[in-house]
Design an enzyme around this catalytic site. Structure first.
Site, PDB file in Angstrom:
ATOM      1  N   HIS A  37       0.904  -1.249  -0.029  1.00  0.00           N
ATOM      2  CA  HIS A  37       0.101  -0.001   0.043  1.00  0.00           C
ATOM      3  C   HIS A  37       0.772   1.277  -0.040  1.00  0.00           C
ATOM      4  O   HIS A  37       1.836   1.477   0.788  1.00  0.00           O
ATOM      5  CB  HIS A  37      -1.133   0.103   1.259  1.00  0.00           C
ATOM      6  N   GLU A  39      -4.803   1.858   2.474  1.00  0.00           N
ATOM      7  CA  GLU A  39      -5.078   0.748   3.335  1.00  0.00           C
ATOM      8  C   GLU A  39      -5.398   1.159   4.749  1.00  0.00           C
ATOM      9  O   GLU A  39      -5.981   0.570   5.328  1.00  0.00           O
ATOM     10  CB  GLU A  39      -3.775  -0.137   3.196  1.00  0.00           C
TER      11      GLU A  39
HETATM   12 ZN   LIG Z   1       0.590  -1.475   6.461  1.00  0.00          ZN
END
Ligand SMILES: [Zn+2]
Ligand SMILES: [Zn+2]
Lengths: 471, 471
Positions: free
Chosen positions: B292, B338
């Site tokens: 992410h 995320e």
């Molecule tokens: Zn992470």
């Protein structure tokens, strides 16, 4: 990583596949009592471990402790006192030995003189055991670069005479285990200055033994053997070595001026520190666990080898705290002078031989205090299979790797002296070790508390199994 | 450790015992071509790897990049440019998604007022998604300490009303994997403020989710769900939490004054960054690899999850550089958001569904860039056995561990959307991760170059095997 992930990730360590299925069967076959005993050891280590705070004291209150130094003497006192206070030993005592006493003197200097400027400094330090530059005065000479001892050998005398030999072999970064790169590149440090002197050079400049790209020079022992002419040997940082190599390409006639005032003084009396717990049922069989108490003079000696020292003490404390009285005799040994002489290791072996001792096993921790992988072993195949059967007990603790390999410098003299049944080396992750090895950067803050304590617990677990089952 | 030791220690990684003997047989059965291909991947990674320098740029030139921030927008640009420059992708593109936009505001303050002094400061930070203290003004109240949500539930309203609830559950240090401790203690951060508000408290103070004993507060998402009364939630450093707990024992009537000015702004348009290589023989089957791109606002996001980002890009570059054209389609995906929304992961899954894509596998790296252990997997037992047969190929590279377990937050939405055959999580050593997780200490210098590059190579190797053999 977010939270929900980890709830699931906690799922466990079930191993898979045909190989792992067989491991699971072995696990079922091992004694549940052993599983519980080992869990107790780890609970004690992770919840109430003392390695980390012991190491903090050794690194920050005592610090550098090269054999023969005041720091080494303080470390001996501290080791004895710490073992006495631990309350787990039947007996704590010293073993006297004579150790070399090398001192670095004033901070070393190296300057490059060439087309590109006057007196560009390089990060440099004397190799342990090196002689000074003549009269401890600046020594100025041209430089010939080689990548190996063999390359030096192939050069005509005229190319070498009167110059510094610059050994610039880098670590082979392709190896997965850093120890292998260290082993291969290491001869330039160990034997480079001796060979340079033999060929008429005035000194040796040696690329530091590391994959790290920074400005720390890495010291370490160099040996002259029977070389008639001893010339000074210095380590360059990897960035310094790269820089010197580039400058040499542009200007092969450049000169380096090196100043070192190190010297070897008369031997000094020092000591191994030993703590012993008598075995309950087989007191005549001994399991030794140790690390080396000395460090290089530039370093706090956190990972080399403060971690091995505190783990070797902690391992026996963990057994006691977990209520596991060893059935065989167990000894913690803090060896003196591993770095530049192995006099402590030799003395321990010599006394073991004089006393006709039976050594079942000796375990050494001298590869850093990083996250665990397992153990290396030197023993007969049948014993190795026996120890391999314990792997399922150690694998859940990340210490299940068992590989044939060298155990440690300090326990090695036992082989000739008393023929121990097995030697073991505690094996932890090797990626970070040589970044700081033998440098001023080998400090307490590089050690992770849990990684350190996991190591002591792995060693305690192996001692427990050896003590209970023998070999 | 000295030199001679390592020459021998280099002896190798021969595994032993019955389980290992079987592994060796499997190894013999696997294709030598695969061994050589994987060795090529590692040579490229260790000798010419680009993860480390890419990560340096992301951490030091872009830095914090919480979804919705200017840093996140810069990271998207950088990710796209870096993939385009890598030259290994057939196509690089963005996937638009709407992301939440929470901002911390002025640096938070927490002061303790009690017998022992006036205004003793505690190290504190707002939890992600928290509301401010009313009017962003100092909020002063008494404190009730609990160790869990259950303990809060058992308290009478009168004990809670008008106070700060202080959730002080520590990590369980006995667990070997730190993710397990995080999973267990984490509900106090995720749901603590919501529960406190529901019970009439004015706010929540939450012990940081870490085993480390220091003064860094650890942020991370808290969620109010349908709680009618949203009260501010703040993380205390572990030392701060211990101190507050001790002060409370001496003086249960002490008060804490908390000041926070964080707020949630309207959603912002952001993007996943995707790079794709078309498969040579099965282009319709997709293997996704990702990390992410967003990080917490306090952190450089080095280990969380800069390492996953650069490894996911590097994995495909390694395949190309090693001359291994994937037989199935492979995609690097840098997921947005995320940390506080998973909007990027959801968007990727939604588009995959709309396009009727077939996902063979998705691999996520979001557990840090530490030394490798292997992979977690979510798949059917038959697939797991197939992957387990590849273990001998990965074990020499320290990545042979295969455990059922959560793969990653960003790839999880694929399960419902397109039923991928398998999800994998890159698994590295967990001991150091939570020391710095979601703090200002998650910086580039905590990453070791070789550890990072080994991870990218492990991921590339798994992609190579999946791409060649499928599942
Ligand atoms: Zn992470
Ligand atoms: Zn050592």
């Amino acid at each position: 990583m977010r939270l929900l992930s980890s709830l699931l990730l906690a799922g466990g360590l079930l191993a898979l596949g045909p190989a792992s299925a067989q491991m699971a069967q072995s696990a079922a076959a091992t004694n549940t009592a052993d599983s519980l005993a080992i869990r107790k050891i780890y609970d004690e280590a992770l919840l109430r471990g003392q390695s980390y705070e012991n190491l903090r004291y050794l690194c920050e209150q005592i610090g550098p402790r090269l054999a023969g130094s005041a720091g080494a003497a303080k470390a001996v006192e501290w080791g004895k006192l710490t073992m006495e206070k631990a309350g787990c030993y039947d007996r704590v005592y010293l073993q006297e030995c004579q150790v070399p006493h090398w001192v670095r003197g004033a901070k070393e200097k190296a300057l490059v003189f060439g087309n590109k400027g006057k007196g560009l400094p390089l990060a440099v330090c004397a190799l342990g055991g090196s002689v000074a530059t003549p009269g401890s005065k600046p020594l100025r000479a041209g430089v010939i670069e080689v990548k190996s001892l063999a390359e030096l050998k192939a050069l005509p005398d005229a190319a070498v005479r009167g110059k510094f030999v610059f050994f610039n072999r880098p670590f082979n970064d392709a190896y997965i285990e850093q120890g292998r790169a260290y082993g291969e590149a290491g001869d330039q440090r160990r034997a480079g200055p001796a060979e340079a002197g033999r060929r008429g050079a005035v000194g040796a400049l040696v690329r530091s033994l590391t994959s790290a790209r920074d400005n720390y020079p890495h010291t370490g022992t160099t040996q002259y053997g029977d070389t008639p002419t001893q010339v000074p040997g210095a380590a360059l940082s990897t960035l310094g070595a790269d820089q010197l190599s580039q400058l040499l390409q542009a200007d092969p006639k450049l000169e380096v001026e090196l100043t070192m005032s190190c010297q070897t003084l008369p031997d000094v009396t020092s000591y191994n520190v030993v703590g012993e717990i008598k075995g309950a049922t087989h007191p005549e069989q001994i399991v030794t666990v140790g690390g080396h108490l000395d460090s290089w003079d530039l370093a706090q000696g956190a990972h080399d080898d403060g971690t091995g020292v505190v783990q070797s003490m902690e391992a026996l404390r963990l057994l006691k705290a977990a209520g596991l009285r060893p059935e065989r005799t167990v000894r913690t040994v803090l060896f003196m002078n591993e770095e530049n002489g192995t006099r402590g290791g030799e003395k321990y072996a010599q006394l073991a031989q004089q006393n006709h001792e039976t050594h079942l096993a000796a375990i050494e921790s001298d590869g850093g205090g990083f996250t665990p992988r397992g153990f290396t072993a030197e023993t007969a195949p049948a014993n190795l299979r026996k120890v391999a059967a314990w792997q399922p007990l150690l694998a859940p603790y990340l210490a299940g790797q068992l590989t044939p390999g060298h155990a440690g410098t300090d326990v090695e003299p036992l082989v000739a002296a008393v023929h121990p049944t097995a030697l073991f080396g505690y094996k932890c992750d090797s990626q970070r070790y040589f970044d700081i090895h033998h440098t001023a950067a080998d400090t307490f803050d590089k050690v992770n508390r849990r990684e350190l304590e996991l190591g002591g617990a792995a060693m305690a677990s192996l001692i427990y199994l050896l003590g209970k089952y023998g070999l």
